[in-house]
Design an enzyme around this catalytic site. Structure first.
Site, PDB file in Angstrom:
ATOM      1  N   CYS A 159      43.126  43.774  37.966  1.00 12.84           N
ATOM      2  CA  CYS A 159      42.244  42.476  38.413  1.00 12.84           C
ATOM      3  C   CYS A 159      43.018  41.461  38.619  1.00 12.84           C
ATOM      4  O   CYS A 159      42.112  40.588  39.019  1.00 12.84           O
ATOM      5  CB  CYS A 159      41.261  42.486  37.088  1.00 12.84           C
TER       6      CYS A 159
ATOM      7  N   HIS B 117      39.085  33.181  35.564  1.00 12.58           N
ATOM      8  CA  HIS B 117      38.892  34.642  35.491  1.00 12.58           C
ATOM      9  C   HIS B 117      37.674  34.823  35.005  1.00 12.58           C
ATOM     10  O   HIS B 117      36.879  35.781  36.073  1.00 12.58           O
ATOM     11  CB  HIS B 117      39.865  35.326  34.774  1.00 12.58           C
TER      12      HIS B 117
ATOM     13  N   GLU C  51      39.988  33.374  27.313  1.00 15.18           N
ATOM     14  CA  GLU C  51      40.190  32.416  28.379  1.00 15.18           C
ATOM     15  C   GLU C  51      40.065  31.005  27.886  1.00 15.18           C
ATOM     16  O   GLU C  51      41.081  29.999  28.233  1.00 15.18           O
ATOM     17  CB  GLU C  51      39.622  32.826  29.545  1.00 15.18           C
TER      18      GLU C  51
ATOM     19  N   LYS D 114      32.161  34.690  39.222  1.00 19.00           N
ATOM     20  CA  LYS D 114      32.024  36.149  39.143  1.00 19.00           C
ATOM     21  C   LYS D 114      30.255  36.310  38.617  1.00 19.00           C
ATOM     22  O   LYS D 114      29.817  37.269  38.952  1.00 19.00           O
ATOM     23  CB  LYS D 114      32.703  36.650  37.926  1.00 19.00           C
TER      24      LYS D 114
ATOM     25  N   HIS E  16      32.772  41.335  39.626  1.00 18.45           N
ATOM     26  CA  HIS E  16      34.142  41.268  39.656  1.00 18.45           C
ATOM     27  C   HIS E  16      34.520  42.299  40.758  1.00 18.45           C
ATOM     28  O   HIS E  16      34.672  43.455  40.653  1.00 18.45           O
ATOM     29  CB  HIS E  16      34.562  41.948  38.007  1.00 18.45           C
TER      30      HIS E  16
ATOM     31  N   PHE F 141      43.803  44.074  33.020  1.00 16.57           N
ATOM     32  CA  PHE F 141      44.204  45.287  32.041  1.00 16.57           C
ATOM     33  C   PHE F 141      45.615  45.338  31.961  1.00 16.57           C
ATOM     34  O   PHE F 141      46.450  45.208  32.917  1.00 16.57           O
ATOM     35  CB  PHE F 141      43.583  46.461  32.464  1.00 16.57           C
TER      36      PHE F 141
END
Lengths: 646, 92
Positions: free
Chosen positions: A152, A283, A294, A315, A320, A379
């Site tokens: 990602c 993100h 975050e 997002k 995403h 990830f």
């Protein structure tokens, strides 16, 4: 001579909320979501039915998305594809899973009783590296061409890679970004991890339920700033620098410490003070854990000033888009700098005590930012942050020092054991080795052996060690995953298997298990000898001047592999010569130069994984430098200049 | 297929065994006998939420039960896991 600077001169966007940068930007500012009920696959039995699907896509293909978006970006930059100097133009694209839909179909045929060789034949040509290669061949471009597969965060990694190519004078123009196609495989995986939002994606909100997968592509045209100005190009932004880090924490859960280190690295690489940051594009996936982590990381880095920095996530509107996400967000950052307006976080509900920053909830905000950061986390704890500035911001500022140390190879390992899983158990008997496939096991064993050879103990020095691997992952975990899905529907999937089907799993498991915090990067050039990864490691250390990196290649295509290449991993340890000398390490050889390009001719035989190790030993005994050329399966070429220890 | 709800001791033993398998995979110093009432899997035994999701999936497949996602929060302690699993064991 001053180091080249990098300008963004063109934007291409394909998103569920609009095609083309103007439609995209209009949607973001009007809070017009591209989220809808998914039509391209069944969502029965899944936790949501919503996603960011591109409804008017004629062909659902990553190659098609990348091609049209790249051409759009070139046109936006005022460039004619036919008039770009082909030997000086390159492509870098981030993607989580490559051209997944035909791979998924091939896996399903195999799961229903098809042959192993047929799976290899059908799936392999669709692996991540095929996407940029297809576009570069069509355009005849011969500059550096590669796919980055850091899940990602892949878009940001691709932009960082492209940035280095221009700064180092290896290309005049790089088209860089990310692309992914929505897939049932991916969607069902997030559903199994209970990460999907059933109704609304509401980043940073009280009671937020999760994320919504999406698809799309964004391509940014990067050029050397002075050249862009000479041709009178519109400059959206200057790409000031890129920060990276590895959580070394967990295969799915993020870590605030790791994220904070990426932000700090970005500020250092860009020559910025924390007080100069005017906006952060988050993100911001909308999962409870991401947004909380975050926020904590931003507070850790910016201290009390964090509350005064607007942070927003697009997002909520776009979903995403996986490997495309951070590239779409980089495009939004450029548009924020150009228009002076920050895109809002849509669907925001205040009240989560762990999310207490200024998320720009009220709507678009006019603030005329000068410096913005773009966060991308993946990830496996692979983090990349970009800093972009308004054109002119950095004029007259001293560029951050680039130490350019001599780089020494201090460790090497070649692992071709036919049973890498058993070998891993022997080498690392106290580690959790569950759900590993052979590619992961080769990566882990090769890394552990290379560190041992270099005399580096990751348990003591993991915060100063990172890993970059070129992987052509085997299909074993993917096949099991699809077979479980076909046999038992979404609830047949084992949740733990999902992170293990992504191409960044080999580097990520290695980083997590060995505790490597400096870098976690996955490259999909299909260089069995890992030369592409070695070049990326050189980029990283040349700029930072400290630390040690594992760099290597993993080739574990598995049953039915037609390549004839030995299955295994070759891993090198690279570190600044001064650091190696200071700790009394043996130096095999030095890397004096690295340069990447692309062979657009088509048929390519990848370089055998054993040859670089032999070249290193030859260089060690040679009076002067030697040249080594490696080829990746997709047409990538890496030229290395190796020399004896000086 | 009809199957009766097993007695609580049988379910308890099955859950213990399941957790012990996770501990074994994780090369944990904890063993089956450490899995008992009042002990939190996540806080005391080093098991994480992904392990719990995985464990639940294995249990569901093996014993043909379906535990709704909303119950995941009740799968952190032996007593609570046994109670939750029993609740969703098919009665027919």
């Amino acid at each position: 001579m001053a180091e080249p600077r990098v300008a963004v001169t063109g934007l291409g966007v394909l998103s569920c909320a609009g095609r083309g940068k103007d439609a995209f930007w209009e949607s973001l500012l009007a809070r017009r979501a591209g989220i809808s009920a998914i039509a391209c696959f069944s969502t029965e039995g899944l936790r949501s039915r919503l996603g960011g699907e591109i409804k008017d896509a004629q062909v659902r293909s990553a190659k098609a998305y990348a091609r049209q978006t790249l051409l759009q970006a070139l046109a936006d930059a005022g460039l004619d594809a036919a008039r770009v100097a082909p030997e000086r133009a390159g492509i870098a694209l981030g993607t989580t899973q490559g051209e997944w839909l035909p791979i998924e179909a091939a896996l399903d045929r195999r799961a229903r009783g098809g042959g192993a060789a047929a799976l290899q034949k059908e799936a392999f040509p669709e692996f991540p590296g095929s996407i940029p290669a297809a576009v570069a061949r069509e355009l005849g471009w011969r500059g550096p061409c590669i796919a980055l597969t850091t899940a990602c965060a892949a878009g940001n990694f691709a932009l960082a890679y492209a940035y280095e190519r221009i700064v180092q004078g290896q290309a005049e123009l790089m088209a860089a970004g990310g692309v992914d196609v929505l897939s049932q495989t991916n969607y069902a995986g997030f559903s199994r991890l209970l990460a999907l939002a059933p109704e609304l994606c509401a980043p940073f909100s009280k009671g937020r339920k999760g994320m919504l997968p999406a698809e799309g592509c964004a391509v940014l045209i990067l050029e050397e700033l002075a050249a862009a100005r000479r041709r009178g190009a519109r400059v959206y932004a200057e790409l000031l620098g890129c920060g990276m880090s590895s959580d070394a924490h967990h295969v799915t859960a993020p870590d605030a410490g790791g994220v904070a280190r990426a932000l700090e690295d970005c500020l250092r690489q860009s020559g910025l003070e924390p007080g100069e940051v005017d906006y952060i594009n988050a993100h911001g996936t909308g999962t409870p854990v991401n947004d909380k982590t975050e926020t904590a990381a931003i507070k850790k880095v910016f201290g009390p000033r964090a509350a005064a920095i607007p942070v927003s996530s697009i997002k909520a509107l776009l979903g995403h888009a996986m490997g495309a996400a951070s590239a779409l967000e980089a495009a939004a950052c450029c548009l924020a700098l150009e228009t002076g307006v920050l895109p809002p976080t849509a669907n925001f509900t205040p009240g989560d005590p762990d999310c207490d920053l200024d998320y720009v909830p009220e709507g678009p905000r006019r603030t005329s930012p000068r410096v913005v950061l773009n966060n991308g986390f993946a990830f496996g704890g692979s983090n990349a942050v970009l800093a972009l500035a308004k054109p002119g911001f950095a004029d007259g500022r001293a560029a951050p020092a680039r130490p350019r140390p001599s780089l020494a190879i201090t460790g090497l390992a070649l692992v071709e054991d036919p049973d890498p899983l058993a070998l891993a158990e022997r080498l690392l008997p106290d580690k959790d080795l569950g759900f590993m496939d052979r590619a992961m096991a080769y990566a882990l064993c090769g890394s552990a052996e290379a560190l041992r050879d270099a005399g580096l103990d990751p348990a003591r020095r993991g915060d100063r060690i990172g890993v970059a691997l070129d992987t052509s992952g085997e299909l074993e975990n993917q096949l099991k995953y699809r077979a479980d899905f076909l046999g038992g529907g979404p609830s047949g999937i084992e949740p733990m298997l999902f992170p293990g089907i992504l191409p960044n799993a080999a580097a990520s498991r290695t980083a997590v298990l060995l505790g490597l915090k400096l870098l976690n990067e996955s490259i999909a050039g299909s260089f069995p000898g890992g030369e592409s990864a070695l070049a990326c490691a050189c980029d990283f250390l040349s700029r930072r001047g400290q630390g040690a990196l594992l760099a290597g290649g993993v080739w574990a295509a598995g049953e039915g592999d037609p390549s004839g290449l030995p299955q295994g991993a070759v891993v090198f340890v690279l570190e600044p010569r001064q650091e190696a000398l200071a700790r009394g390490a043996r130096i095999y050889a030095e890397v004096r130069g690295w340069r990447e390009s692309f062979d657009a001719s088509g048929k390519v035989e990848p370089t055998s994984p054993r040859l670089l190790g032999e070249a290193v030993k030859r260089a060690a005994a040679s009076p002067g430098p030697i040249e080594f050329r490696a080829r990746g399966l997709w047409g990538g070429v890496v030229d290395l200049t190796l020399g004896p220890a000086s | 297929m009809s199957h009766h709800v097993p007695d609580p001791q049988t379910i308890r033993a099955a859950v213990q065994e399941l957790v012990a398998d996770v501990l074994k995979r994780k090369k944990s110093k904890f063993k089956l006998e450490d899995v008992k009432e009042g002990v939190s899997l996540t806080r005391d035994l080093g098991i994480d939420s992904l392990d719990i999701l995985q464990m639940t999936a294995v249990f569901e497949k093996k014993h043909k039960v379906t535990i709704p996602d909303e119950e995941t929060k009740n799968l952190d302690e032996l007593g609570s896991i046994v109670k939750t699993v029993t609740k969703y064991w098919p009665h027919e």
